[in-house]
Design a protein around this motif. Structure first.
Motif, PDB file in Angstrom:
ATOM      1  N   VAL A  65      39.367  29.303  66.752  1.00  0.00           N
ATOM      2  CA  VAL A  65      40.303  30.319  66.290  1.00  0.00           C
ATOM      3  C   VAL A  65      39.706  31.719  66.356  1.00  0.00           C
ATOM      4  O   VAL A  65      40.274  32.662  65.843  1.00  0.00           O
ATOM      5  CB  VAL A  65      40.784  30.026  64.862  1.00  0.00           C
ATOM      6  N   CYS A 112      30.659  25.827  62.506  1.00  0.00           N
ATOM      7  CA  CYS A 112      32.082  26.078  62.751  1.00  0.00           C
ATOM      8  C   CYS A 112      32.985  25.387  61.743  1.00  0.00           C
ATOM      9  O   CYS A 112      32.993  24.165  61.652  1.00  0.00           O
ATOM     10  CB  CYS A 112      32.458  25.615  64.153  1.00  0.00           C
ATOM     11  N   GLY A 135      34.557  33.909  64.576  1.00  0.00           N
ATOM     12  CA  GLY A 135      33.241  34.534  64.700  1.00  0.00           C
ATOM     13  C   GLY A 135      32.226  34.081  63.666  1.00  0.00           C
ATOM     14  O   GLY A 135      31.114  34.600  63.608  1.00  0.00           O
ATOM     15  N   ILE A 173      32.615  30.290  74.558  1.00  0.00           N
ATOM     16  CA  ILE A 173      33.859  29.512  74.595  1.00  0.00           C
ATOM     17  C   ILE A 173      34.922  30.315  75.332  1.00  0.00           C
ATOM     18  O   ILE A 173      35.652  29.798  76.168  1.00  0.00           O
ATOM     19  CB  ILE A 173      34.318  29.143  73.166  1.00  0.00           C
TER      20      ILE A 173
HETATM   21  S1  SF4 Z   1      33.212  29.310  64.168  1.00  0.00           S
HETATM   22 FE1  SF4 Z   1      34.338  27.840  65.416  1.00  0.00          FE
HETATM   23  S2  SF4 Z   1      36.431  28.626  65.430  1.00  0.00           S
HETATM   24 FE2  SF4 Z   1      35.123  30.287  64.712  1.00  0.00          FE
HETATM   25  S3  SF4 Z   1      34.647  31.437  66.584  1.00  0.00           S
HETATM   26 FE3  SF4 Z   1      32.985  29.960  66.296  1.00  0.00          FE
HETATM   27  S4  SF4 Z   1      33.590  28.188  67.470  1.00  0.00           S
HETATM   28 FE4  SF4 Z   1      35.404  29.443  67.247  1.00  0.00          FE
END
Ligand code: SF4
Ligand code: SF4
Lengths: 468, 441
Positions: free
Chosen positions: B30, B89, B33, B56
């Protein structure tokens, strides 16, 4: 290579400038994903002098500058509108000094909250603001948005904890306000904190260190519905207790949090309150007892204390990471930030549910219940344009509803672009005009984070300031 | 996304490297960050292209049809695949399941396109590393040199630096005293009341370089009432092949192990190095063919030694070890297998030992499989960061449950001439069971 990039390289060093389009894309938005616009270049300066040099280049070239910390803003404060240059402070990440005697730390703007907390571990002191993004967010970002957090209820927001700032102004000069005991002259620190990079770029911050409370008790109370939980909250405040935090999660979000962190919340609960009292050990038991009684009076079916430190940490992790955990339910979300009188919490939660049903948008809620601050999270898929529109419309209605309940729209997440159109609701035209003039005094050509925080004249309320 | 022209973009004509990735995996992100501060490369470089969220997005751009430019590729190659971002995450993004197939596809496209012969990959990585006996034979002269004191002299004189490239980086990775130990037997009986029947996974590099640790592990298992079987037909776990883009080679290794271990005979297949454990726990995920159910069943039996003993309830060792120690979380244990508490609980049972928490324990030491050979600069930076953190604890013993971490941390400490002891938790537990100490006196 464009002359802009050449000059930026000269100003900040070749290794600190990104200009390949495929590398700029990741800087096209922050935590608010419905607005994206790639910057013209990204500069990652290593020193305040370099920041100043970059600002001068951008002024010469007539290019806007958008500061960025960790890019966790939920309000779009870091979106590079108008093909701006992004000035990312992530390489300025040193804790410069920790002065326990004067209860103060000096940090560069790119230091993450987590990093400061680590540096302070074992000293018995902490930096109080604890935004939910604290694992990643930076002190510079906290300062720019005047960030809050669950413990705001007792300890206040960032501005109460900033003692001084070093700032690069729009003409490239470097100035410092504070840190002195008794401020003389204008309180420019208060003005700069929360200005979202529109008045200058904060490069260094003197922060207040608070002694850790002697002890704290963290409780979770389980209620049949939001109404009971919010009534308990009102009663606790009415009884003269000021908990360090009182957080509410509704049933929708509990299910996600449980899936993500396996705390052991009953997923059939209508609402959960997380309550924390802290301070001298002596009074805590009595306060806790009083809170338990009041919760029970309002039908709490279980009030439990987190008995170990890891349990307490997990409980707070559940609350703080709840918003992002909704990614398990849907690919995108929009989080609103409204405030209502505490007694109206049940009503607003009902209204939010109704709005969601009408727009066919699933909405789950977390709230800083102690301040009546609700964060409805609207879930949607950003690739479906119709869903996006429905979510935006529902979000707008939610905020209208907050205002109708005698409340307002807060700026806990910053105004950014997300709420810029609502500024007209919060302030009279003359107030806004005064703000514009202050901004102009600091940045006559309006190159610092344009399009954020202060709406241009004539932007009608509840028009989102979307460029799309 | 956007429609700019991409000047540096190297057009690849082959299949899209993101083609096999389920798009829903991207959508889990989403963009909050919150993972960035857990990422070693972002922490070091501060460029979001080198952060999990950024990577990503880069891969998603490729999935959306954007060509993979050289720069994008570099950011993706710099990823350690340490999966600290998965732990951080909140949204449950399975980052490893994005980057691994992506890199595999890029690597395969390379091999098809340019047919460049990478001798290091083909000979050292694929023909040598996975075979413990070949490795050991190769290391014989090293051991001899060490015994004669020539090896350290060579290191001091910087002679290894004249060995080109990745091979040259490997030499100083070897422990300064390669210890020898007898071959592992096929079976070792439980000591005392019998509590479990386990098979022990030996591995390749781990056996060649850390055989004494294997012996320590076996003794600890025995002390805990385990009958230990060591099936002689077993081989490498396949991780080296898998992470260097040889998918088929990895599957061959996996399937050889399916044959070697008769699952029904054992309560668990115990592994003492996290890299192998992580790979074998994922046997069920990587290949979707007729054998997939068997691989999944195998994977379910695999247990890390710390995890296994912690679940079993470890018999507390009695020997006192008065020392300050610190524990480093190997990525493949903490992030890939979510095991962080078990080793700490086990170590805290050693009488006299003071375990101090290592700052940034979950940040990769830069070893990351063969990363230290391919991305030398970042690897060195992370090793230095790790050692700084270790020194800040004042510990005399550093513990890690993975061969790669042990080698990497040892090398950096040796480079700085710091006399710390780097050990596997099983080494220390074994000493305590045997009432010995890591040092004389
Ligand atoms: S914590 Fe998870 S959802 Fe948030 S930016 Fe990183 S990978 Fe994406
Ligand atoms: S796997 Fe490790 S290096 Fe790669 S993005 Fe995630 S945290 Fe960063």
């Amino acid at each position: 290579m464009s002359p802009l990039v050449t000059e930026l390289r000269a100003a900040a060093g070749r290794e600190n400038v990104l200009s390949a389009p495929s590398e700029l894309a990741v800087y096209d938005c922050d935590g608010l994903t419905i607005e994206r616009q790639p910057p013209r270049a990204v500069v990652l300066p290593g020193s305040t002098r370099q920041v100043a040099a970059v600002i001068r280049v951008c002024q010469r070239q007539g290019v806007p500058v958008v500061p960025r910390g960790a890019g966790t803003s939920l309000a779009g404060g870091c979106v590079p509108l108008g093909e701006a240059v992004v000035l990312a402070l992530s390489r300025m990440n040193k804790v410069l000094s920790i002065d326990l005697r004067n209860r103060m730390a000096v940090v560069e703007a790119g230091v993450a909250n987590l990093q400061l907390a680590r540096a302070l571990s074992g000293t018995g002191f902490h930096f109080a603001p604890d935004p939910s993004s604290q694992a990643a967010s930076t002190i510079g970002g906290n300062t720019a948005t005047n960030a809050g957090g669950p413990h705001t209820l007792k300890y206040g927001v960032t501005v109460n904890h900033v003692l001084g700032v070093e700032v690069v102004l729009s003409n490239g000069s470097i100035v410092q306000f504070g840190p002195v005991g008794d401020p003389a002259g204008l309180d420019l620190i208060g003005l700069l904190v929360g200005s979202e990079g529109t008045l200058g770029i904060v490069t260094k911050v003197w922060v207040r260190l608070m002694p850790n409370p002697q002890d704290f008790h963290t409780l979770r109370a389980i209620f049949a519905d939001v109404a009971d939980a919010s009534n308990a909250v009102s009663q606790i405040i009415a009884a003269g207790i000021i908990p360090a935090a009182m957080e509410l999660m509704d049933q929708g979000i509990l299910a996600v949090v449980e899936e993500a962190f396996h705390f052991g919340f009953p997923t059939d609960a209508g609402a959960i309150l997380i309550l924390e009292v802290d301070g001298p050990r002596a009074g805590l038991d009595r306060q806790q007892q009083r809170i338990v009684e009041l919760c029970r009076q309002f039908g709490a079916r279980e009030v439990l204390q987190a008995s170990t430190a890891p349990q307490r940490e997990l409980l707070w992790k559940c609350r703080k990471l709840a918003v992002a955990a909704t990614g398990r339910l849907s690919p995108s979300y929009l989080i609103e930030d409204g405030v209502v009188p505490r007694s109206r919490l049940p009503q607003i939660i009902d209204r939010i549910a109704e709005i969601g049903r009408r727009h066919q948008i699933r909405i789950v809620n977390v709230a800083h219940a102690g301040d009546g601050n609700v964060h409805p999270i609207l879930l949607f898929d950003e690739r479906d344009r119709q869903q996006v529109d429905r979510a935006l419309a529902a979000g707008r209605e939610v905020l209208e509803e907050c205002i109708a309940c005698g409340g307002s729209v807060t700026a806990e997440h910053g105004i950014g672009i997300e709420k810029i159109a609502l500024m007209g609701r919060l302030f009279a035209p003359a107030d806004l005009e005064a703000m514009r003039r202050v901004r102009q005094a600091f940045d006559p050509s309006l190159r610092l984070n344009p399009g954020k925080l202060i709406p241009p004249r004539g932007l009608s309320p509840l028009d989102r300031g979307h460029p799309q | 996304m956007q429609g700019n022209g991409f000047h540096n973009a190297k057009l690849f004509t082959a299949v899209n490297p993101a083609a096999t990735i389920d798009y829903a995996l991207f959508q889990r992100c989403v963009h909050c960050g919150l993972c960035t501060s857990s990422c070693p490369t972002y922490t070091e470089l501060g460029d979001e292209n080198d952060s999990p969220r950024g990577r990503i997005q880069l891969m998603r751009m490729v999935a959306d049809g954007h060509p993979l430019s050289d720069r994008m590729r570099r950011h993706l190659e710099l990823c350690l695949d340490c999966r600290a971002c998965e732990t951080a995450c909140p949204s449950g993004v399975r980052y490893g399941r994005l980057i691994e197939p992506f890199r595999l596809a890029v690597e395969q496209a390379d091999q098809r396109g340019e047919a460049r012969y990478d001798w290091f990959r083909e000979i050292v990585l694929f023909r040598l590393f996975p075979y413990a006996d070949r490795m050991r034979r190769l290391l014989l002269p090293v051991r001899l040199m060490q015994r004669l004191g020539w090896y350290e002299m060579a290191e001091r004189l910087g002679l290894f630096r004249v060995i080109p490239g990745r091979l040259g980086r490997m030499a100083p990775l070897l422990p300064s005293r390669l210890q020898t130990a007898p071959r592992l037997p096929k079976f070792l009986p439980a000591v005392g009341r019998k509590r479990a029947r386990v098979a022990f996974f030996v591995g390749c590099v781990a056996d060649a370089v850390f055989r004494p640790t294997h012996w320590a592990t076996l003794r600890v298992l025995q002390q805990n009432g385990c009958d230990v079987f060591i099936p002689p037909e077993q081989g490498c776990c396949g991780a080296i092949h898998f992470h260097s883009g040889d998918n088929r080679g990895a599957r061959r290794m996996a399937d050889a192990n399916l044959v070697a271990f008769e699952l029904d005979r054992y309560d668990a297949i115990v592994v003492n190095h996290a890299g192998c454990g992580a790979m074998m726990k994922e046997y069920g995920l990587h290949w979707q063919d007729g054998l997939q159910p068997h691989r999944a069943k195998f994977a379910a039996k695999v247990k890390d030694i710390n995890e296994f003993l912690d679940n079993l309830g470890m018999v507390p060792p009695a020997g006192r070890i008065e020392a300050v120690a610190t524990y480093h979380d190997a990525c493949h244990l903490a992030h890939a297998q979510a095991i962080t508490e078990a080793p700490r609980r086990l170590l805290s049972l050693i009488p006299g030992l003071e375990l101090r928490e290592l700052p940034e324990s979950g940040i990769c030491c830069g070893s990351a499989g063969v990363y230290n050979l391919n991305q030398a600069e970042m690897s060195d930076r992370l090793a230095q960061r790790k050692v700084e953190n270790i020194l800040s604890t004042g510990a005399r013993i550093v513990l890690a449950s993975n061969a790669g971490c042990l080698l990497q941390i040892q090398r950096e400490l040796r480079r700085r001439k710091l006399p710390l002891f780097v050990m596997h938790p099983m080494d220390l537990l074994d000493l305590s069971y045997e009432s010995k100490r890591p040092w004389r006196g």
